[in-house]
Design a protein around this motif. Structure first.
Motif, PDB file in Angstrom:
ATOM      1  N   ILE A  23       0.860  -1.189   0.000  1.00  0.00           N
ATOM      2  CA  ILE A  23       0.000   0.000   0.000  1.00  0.00           C
ATOM      3  C   ILE A  23       0.894   1.237   0.000  1.00  0.00           C
ATOM      4  N   PRO A  24       0.654   2.178  -0.907  1.00  0.00           N
ATOM      5  CA  PRO A  24       1.540   3.356  -0.965  1.00  0.00           C
ATOM      6  C   PRO A  24       1.387   4.250   0.262  1.00  0.00           C
ATOM      7  N   ARG A  25       2.433   4.992   0.555  1.00  0.00           N
ATOM      8  CA  ARG A  25       2.401   5.933   1.661  1.00  0.00           C
ATOM      9  C   ARG A  25       2.252   7.346   1.125  1.00  0.00           C
ATOM     10  N   PRO A  26       1.277   8.101   1.617  1.00  0.00           N
ATOM     11  CA  PRO A  26       1.081   9.460   1.095  1.00  0.00           C
ATOM     12  C   PRO A  26       2.199  10.406   1.534  1.00  0.00           C
ATOM     13  N   LYS A  27       2.592  11.307   0.618  1.00  0.00           N
ATOM     14  CA  LYS A  27       3.550  12.354   0.943  1.00  0.00           C
ATOM     15  C   LYS A  27       2.853  13.449   1.749  1.00  0.00           C
ATOM     16  N   LYS A  28       3.602  14.474   2.144  1.00  0.00           N
ATOM     17  CA  LYS A  28       3.056  15.523   3.002  1.00  0.00           C
ATOM     18  C   LYS A  28       1.826  16.205   2.409  1.00  0.00           C
ATOM     19  N   ASN A  29       1.814  16.359   1.081  1.00  0.00           N
ATOM     20  CA  ASN A  29       0.703  17.053   0.424  1.00  0.00           C
ATOM     21  C   ASN A  29      -0.286  16.107  -0.226  1.00  0.00           C
ATOM     22  N   GLU A  30      -0.220  14.834   0.132  1.00  0.00           N
ATOM     23  CA  GLU A  30      -1.074  13.824  -0.489  1.00  0.00           C
ATOM     24  C   GLU A  30      -2.055  13.210   0.511  1.00  0.00           C
ATOM     25  N   VAL A  31      -3.047  12.526  -0.046  1.00  0.00           N
ATOM     26  CA  VAL A  31      -3.943  11.699   0.763  1.00  0.00           C
ATOM     27  C   VAL A  31      -3.887  10.271   0.219  1.00  0.00           C
ATOM     28  N   LEU A  32      -4.146   9.321   1.103  1.00  0.00           N
ATOM     29  CA  LEU A  32      -4.290   7.937   0.687  1.00  0.00           C
ATOM     30  C   LEU A  32      -5.774   7.664   0.516  1.00  0.00           C
ATOM     31  N   VAL A  33      -6.152   7.194  -0.669  1.00  0.00           N
ATOM     32  CA  VAL A  33      -7.558   6.962  -0.995  1.00  0.00           C
ATOM     33  C   VAL A  33      -7.802   5.468  -1.156  1.00  0.00           C
ATOM     34  N   GLY A  70     -13.269   7.322  -4.516  1.00  0.00           N
ATOM     35  CA  GLY A  70     -13.057   6.528  -3.316  1.00  0.00           C
ATOM     36  C   GLY A  70     -13.139   7.360  -2.059  1.00  0.00           C
ATOM     37  N   THR A  71     -12.606   6.809  -0.972  1.00  0.00           N
ATOM     38  CA  THR A  71     -12.703   7.434   0.348  1.00  0.00           C
ATOM     39  C   THR A  71     -11.304   7.647   0.930  1.00  0.00           C
ATOM     40  N   VAL A  72     -11.087   8.825   1.493  1.00  0.00           N
ATOM     41  CA  VAL A  72      -9.806   9.161   2.109  1.00  0.00           C
ATOM     42  C   VAL A  72      -9.631   8.345   3.398  1.00  0.00           C
ATOM     43  N   VAL A  73      -8.490   7.655   3.509  1.00  0.00           N
ATOM     44  CA  VAL A  73      -8.229   6.850   4.711  1.00  0.00           C
ATOM     45  C   VAL A  73      -7.000   7.336   5.475  1.00  0.00           C
ATOM     46  N   ASN A  81      -7.357  20.528   3.269  1.00  0.00           N
ATOM     47  CA  ASN A  81      -8.668  20.566   2.618  1.00  0.00           C
ATOM     48  C   ASN A  81      -9.458  19.278   2.732  1.00  0.00           C
ATOM     49  N   LEU A  82      -8.832  18.214   3.226  1.00  0.00           N
ATOM     50  CA  LEU A  82      -9.518  16.925   3.318  1.00  0.00           C
ATOM     51  C   LEU A  82      -9.222  16.259   4.651  1.00  0.00           C
ATOM     52  N   LYS A  83     -10.116  15.335   5.040  1.00  0.00           N
ATOM     53  CA  LYS A  83      -9.926  14.578   6.273  1.00  0.00           C
ATOM     54  C   LYS A  83     -10.294  13.125   6.025  1.00  0.00           C
ATOM     55  N   VAL A  84      -9.896  12.264   6.933  1.00  0.00           N
ATOM     56  CA  VAL A  84     -10.249  10.853   6.823  1.00  0.00           C
ATOM     57  C   VAL A  84     -11.773  10.714   6.797  1.00  0.00           C
ATOM     58  N   GLY A  85     -12.265   9.924   5.868  1.00  0.00           N
ATOM     59  CA  GLY A  85     -13.700   9.703   5.714  1.00  0.00           C
ATOM     60  C   GLY A  85     -14.331  10.488   4.581  1.00  0.00           C
ATOM     61  N   CYS A 136      -7.887  15.928  -5.404  1.00  0.00           N
ATOM     62  CA  CYS A 136      -8.950  15.079  -4.859  1.00  0.00           C
ATOM     63  C   CYS A 136     -10.101  15.987  -4.434  1.00  0.00           C
ATOM     64  N   PHE A 137     -11.229  15.871  -5.100  1.00  0.00           N
ATOM     65  CA  PHE A 137     -12.352  16.781  -4.892  1.00  0.00           C
ATOM     66  C   PHE A 137     -13.448  16.091  -4.089  1.00  0.00           C
ATOM     67  N   LYS A 138     -13.765  16.679  -2.950  1.00  0.00           N
ATOM     68  CA  LYS A 138     -14.788  16.114  -2.078  1.00  0.00           C
ATOM     69  C   LYS A 138     -16.150  16.171  -2.750  1.00  0.00           C
ATOM     70  N   ILE A 139     -16.903  15.081  -2.630  1.00  0.00           N
ATOM     71  CA  ILE A 139     -18.258  15.039  -3.183  1.00  0.00           C
ATOM     72  C   ILE A 139     -19.267  15.196  -2.052  1.00  0.00           C
ATOM     73  N   PRO A 140     -20.445  15.760  -2.342  1.00  0.00           N
ATOM     74  CA  PRO A 140     -21.465  15.957  -1.308  1.00  0.00           C
ATOM     75  C   PRO A 140     -22.169  14.654  -0.919  1.00  0.00           C
ATOM     76  N   GLU A 141     -22.964  14.725   0.122  1.00  0.00           N
ATOM     77  CA  GLU A 141     -23.610  13.536   0.681  1.00  0.00           C
ATOM     78  C   GLU A 141     -24.544  12.847  -0.307  1.00  0.00           C
ATOM     79  N   ASN A 142     -25.148  13.611  -1.220  1.00  0.00           N
ATOM     80  CA  ASN A 142     -26.124  13.001  -2.129  1.00  0.00           C
ATOM     81  C   ASN A 142     -25.486  12.399  -3.382  1.00  0.00           C
TER      82      ASN A 142
END
Length: 347
Positions: A23-33, A70-73, A81-85, A136-142
């Motif tokens: 599994i890749p490891r995210p860099k400082k400015n990255e997220v793992l999805v 996908g989902t940020v883990v 700008n993003l958080k887990v989940g 990575c662009f967050k999508i809304p609940e719907n």
């Protein structure tokens, strides 16, 4: 996150196998999805069938797939700008940010872009991917992550419509009712175009066009396309043509049925890369030609259009395969183009 993940690798032309990688490891400015859905694009199928697109040659082992949701883990320490989940749509191209094209906002033309599934860069037919948070662009609940994956082709459709300056009151013709043709139609509709004529030779694709956006359809195998467009437009022709089929015959027809002073947007790639066209007629009509290479600054707008219900993005999906079924999914998508409009791999 540590551990191993499933990855589908292309081992040869027409062959793909499942294996495991770290599994890749995210860099400082990255997220793992955690990747949940990946669309099967025409470019994936071309690499799978032919092993190359132009100068881009696959050297196995290679991972296909660039339309991901996908989902940020896990988040890098500099990510704000993003958080887990958070559920996200991944824009697949990382550009240099320094060249003339990036600095003038035309980042899709960056010569140093790193783009998923464009050799030698691996794609995302895999369980996890580390990606720059700004892409990575967050999508809304719907919305769900299948729709997130399909934002990528929809972005092409919106870019094509914007290149053509689509607006209310226009009559637009879209030649080709495959995935990119359909998303172009939906983008046109979302931008207020009320008359959309779809042209194709496959009845099921024309049915899908009527279901999603088209007001009229023309079967180019059974009807004279130029005559039908002129009949439907009272002899005036189309205000805008979006050509997604990538054939010489449909491009020649577009020049013939385009209204004087109108715009033709070329999206589809021809198999040979070359065409012979009636340029004298284009000059007489003072036509404007625009072209499309991927997209730029589209993801937020495309996500908003889907969330607001202006685009039925799931409507383009005809087949869903699991990652374990990816060989079958790619084979069927290649061999059964009359019935399969868009396949999606569930990871």
């Amino acid at each position: 996150m540590e551990g191993r993940m499933k990855v589908a690798i292309m081992t040869d032309i027409g062959k793909v196998e499942l294996t495991e990688r770290e599994i890749p490891r995210p860099k400082k400015n990255e997220v793992l999805v955690k990747v949940e859905y990946v669309g099967v694009c025409g470019s994936d199928l071309h690499y799978y069938e032919a092993g190359a697109i132009g100068a881009n040659v696959v050297e196995p082992p290679f991972v296909l797939g660039h339309e991901a949701g996908g989902t940020v883990v896990e988040v890098g320490e500099e990510v704000k700008n993003l958080k887990v989940g958070d559920r996200v749509a991944l824009e697949p191209g990382k550009t240099c940010g320094k060249c003339e094209f990036c600095k003038t906002g035309r980042y899709n033309l960056c010569p140093d872009v790193i783009f998923f599934a464009t050799p030698p860069v691996d794609g995302v037919f895999q369980e996890y991917v580390a990606h720059e948070a700004g892409l990575c662009f967050k999508i809304p609940e719907n919305m769900d992550t299948m729709e997130a994956a399909l934002i990528e082709p929809l972005a092409v459709g919106f870019h094509a419509a914007r290149q053509g300056n689509a607006q209310a009151g226009m009559t637009a013709v879209v030649t080709g009712a495959g995935c990119i043709g359909l998303v172009s139609m939906m983008a046109l509709k979302a931008m207020g175009v009320s008359r959309i004529i779809a042209v194709d030779v496959m009845p099921k694709r024309l049915d899908k066009a009527l279901e999603l956006a088209a007001t009229d359809v023309i079967n180019g195998r059974e009807q004279d396309t130029v005559e039908e467009v002129l009949r439907l437009t009272d002899g005036m022709g189309a205000d805008l043509v979006i050509e997604t089929a990538g054939t010489e015959i449909t491009t020649r027809q577009a020049i013939q049925f385009a209204k004087k002073g109108s715009t033709i947007v070329l999206v589809g790639y021809s198999a040979s890369g070359e065409m012979t066209l009636p340029i004298s007629l284009a000059l007489d009509k003072e036509l404007t030609f625009k072209t499309v290479f991927r997209y730029r600054h589209i993801y937020p707008m495309a996500i908003e259009a889907v969330a607001a219900g202006r685009v039925n993005l799931k409507g383009i999906v005809t087949n869903i395969f699991s990652l374990d079924e990816i060989q079958e999914g790619l084979d069927q998508s290649v061999k059964n183009k009359a019935d399969i409009v868009k396949s999606v791999i569930r990871i």
